[in-house]
Scaffold this motif. Structure first.
Motif, short mmCIF file in Angstrom:
data_model
loop_
_atom_site.label_atom_id
_atom_site.label_comp_id
_atom_site.label_asym_id
_atom_site.label_seq_id
_atom_site.Cartn_x
_atom_site.Cartn_y
_atom_site.Cartn_z
N GLU A 263 -3.62 -5.93 -3.98
CA GLU A 263 -3.63 -4.78 -3.08
C GLU A 263 -3.18 -3.52 -3.82
O GLU A 263 -3.72 -2.43 -3.61
N GLY B 177 0.81 -1.22 0.00
CA GLY B 177 0.00 0.00 0.00
C GLY B 177 0.83 1.26 0.00
O GLY B 177 0.71 2.10 -0.91
N GLU C 57 -6.13 -2.31 -5.90
CA GLU C 57 -7.14 -1.64 -5.07
C GLU C 57 -6.67 -0.26 -4.62
O GLU C 57 -7.47 0.69 -4.56
N THR C 58 -5.38 -0.14 -4.32
CA THR C 58 -4.84 1.17 -3.93
C THR C 58 -4.94 2.16 -5.08
O THR C 58 -5.32 3.32 -4.90
N THR D 5 2.89 1.68 -3.28
CA THR D 5 2.06 2.11 -4.41
C THR D 5 1.65 3.57 -4.25
O THR D 5 1.63 4.33 -5.22
N GLU D 6 1.32 3.97 -3.02
CA GLU D 6 0.94 5.37 -2.76
C GLU D 6 2.07 6.32 -3.16
O GLU D 6 1.83 7.38 -3.75
N LYS E 76 -8.59 3.23 -5.66
CA LYS E 76 -9.04 4.19 -4.63
C LYS E 76 -8.50 5.58 -4.92
O LYS E 76 -9.22 6.58 -4.82
N ARG E 77 -7.22 5.66 -5.30
CA ARG E 77 -6.64 6.97 -5.59
C ARG E 77 -7.25 7.57 -6.87
O ARG E 77 -7.38 8.80 -6.99
#
Length: 475
Positions: free
Chosen positions: A318, A282, A321-322, A285-286, A325-326
């Motif tokens: 994951e 997470g 999904e990250t 990736t962020e 969401k962004r």
């Protein structure tokens, strides 16, 4: 609890201001985090001392919403919200002017104009952590330090010099972050796209996308209803067909249209996004997404994030999904392009409803034809200011036909042509190095023997008859 109570006691008959209050209950935090104990203590004292204590909790909108929703007690006691928006570029400039004025500085007109351009740039490319007035104050303080360093090198300093901020001071302060650019025109970028070898369908698709964006903008200006622009895309096709090159051009197009302030392209693959252990993917990736803000996140071989037959705990999911969401939280702030082989990309999109709903624009890249591969090779020749003798050109034509007819899904296309060129140049260099006397023409000319030493599909003593599909050796 003891520490929290002491702080509350100090705020009695006044206001307790808790900045970044969401840090008291971290997202995904462990159950024994002491922040929860602090929250419970605060809630109890708010009830016991309701007429002697006012508490203001502050922080980023999304994080504060999560914080309040995480506890029914917080929801009941905090029902008055004040929303603070980012300062506009004009407001930021006024803050800079007032800070300078209060410090008895004069900002030269050309210096103030540069500050205005810089503040507009940082505003347009801002993220959730944008510093607003704090950024302006830090800028002013750095400018003053640089102004002092400049004055220290002067032999004679007037009173006006002491209080004047010049364009030189501003330029040095913002040099690492902002370089004024001459805006590119759409015509210039499209001309560069149209000069690329092949890609006829891609050029048409980009032109259609541009037409759509232009007309939607006109509708918006006329007050008509418009659709939310979805710029995310899937680039599907074999390797070496120009996907990354086209992504960079599209980034520049979006920047020219004002859709993406930076328009840069961050190229990544699975290894750049997926972590090695639980809790690693997470944040990793962020960080990548943060680096792509106001530009394009280009994910090559994106299907590797959801491998077929992969285990249920594969971290690639994951990462997906990250990203999704962004894409929702930061819509219109960055563009995602997923790239890879057609079948694998189709499987990836179809197996994830989130991806399917967000990616509805497809660009289909196909293998270069033999004549296009030859054009690419000759492009490398021209860039190096070299020449290709007729026999060597004919030999290359035959080679490109052979490899094209024998290609599989992994055929390298433009990458293959580039690698072949580099090997031919190495062979030519080896040959020339052995010559007793070397003329400028010798350095430039690629001969048949240079090509033959690299490729051997068609043997010199067994020429293959073939249609050269319109190729004509240059005389």
């Amino acid at each position: 609890a003891v520490k929290t109570n002491k702080v509350i006691d100090s705020a009695l008959d006044g206001i307790l201001f808790i900045d970044e209050a969401y840090a008291l209950i971290p997202e995904g935090g462990k159950g024994n985090d002491f922040g929860q104990e602090a929250v419970d203590t605060i809630l109890k004292r708010m009830e016991d001392l309701r007429d002697r204590l006012v508490i203001i909790v502050a922080g980023y909108p999304n994080e504060m919403n999560r914080f309040i929703q995480s506890n029914p007690g917080l929801q009941h006691r905090f029902n008055r919200y004040f929303t603070f928006n980012d300062y506009s570029p004009d407001e930021l400039l006024e803050i800079f002017r007032r800070i300078a004025e209060s410090a008895h500085f004069v900002v030269a007109p050309e210096a103030m104009e540069k500050v205005s351009k810089y503040l507009n740039y940082v505003y347009q490319s801002r993220t959730d952590t944008f510093g607003n007035a704090r950024l302006v104050r830090n800028l002013f303080e750095e400018v003053v330090q640089l102004q002092s360093a400049r004055l220290a090198e002067m032999e004679q300093i007037t009173d006006l010099d002491l209080c004047t901020i010049t364009l030189e001071d501003i330029n040095k302060a913002i040099a690492d972050e902002y370089q004024e650019e001459i805006p590119e025109s759409l015509d210039e970028i499209m001309a560069e796209l149209n000069k690329l070898v092949g890609l006829d369908n891609i050029k048409k698709d980009v032109e259609q996308l541009l037409n759509y964006i232009r007309v939607e903008k006109l509708r918006s200006e006329q007050g008509m209803t418009t659709q939310s622009l979805s710029l995310h895309a899937v680039f599907q096709g074999p390797p070496g067909t120009g996907k990354t090159t086209v992504a960079r051009l599209i980034g520049r197009i979006y920047k020219s249209l004002g859709l993406l302030p930076k328009g840069h392209v961050v190229e990544v693959s699975r290894n750049d996004l997926v972590g090695e252990y639980i809790g690693h993917t997470g944040p990793k990736t962020e960080r990548v997404i943060d680096s792509a803000m106001h530009g394009i996140l280009f994910i090559d071989e994106a299907y590797a994030l959801n491998p077929k037959g992969g285990q249920g705990n594969d971290f690639g999911r994951e990462a997906i999904e990250t990203i999704l969401k962004r894409m929702e939280d930061d819509r219109d702030k960055f563009v995602v392009i997923l790239a890879g082989y057609p079948d694998e990309m189709r499987d990836l999109i179809e197996t994830n409803p989130g991806l399917k709903s967000r990616f509805n624009r497809y660009f289909n890249f196909v293998d270069y034809k033999p004549d296009e591969l030859m054009d690419i090779f000759e492009g490398f020749v021209k860039k190096r200011a070299m020449t290709l003798e007729s026999a060597a050109e004919q030999r290359l034509i035959g080679h490109f036909i052979d490899v094209w007819e024998a290609r599989d899904k992994h055929f390298g296309n433009g990458r293959f042509a580039r690698n072949l060129f580099e090997k031919v140049i190495q062979a030519q260099s080896d040959r020339v190095a052995k010559m007793a006397e070397i003329s400028p023409d010798d350095l430039r000319l690629i001969r048949l023997e240079d090509v033959e030493s690299v490729i051997s599909i068609v043997k010199p003593d067994q020429p293959k008859e073939r249609n050269t599909i319109g190729f004509k050796p240059k005389g």
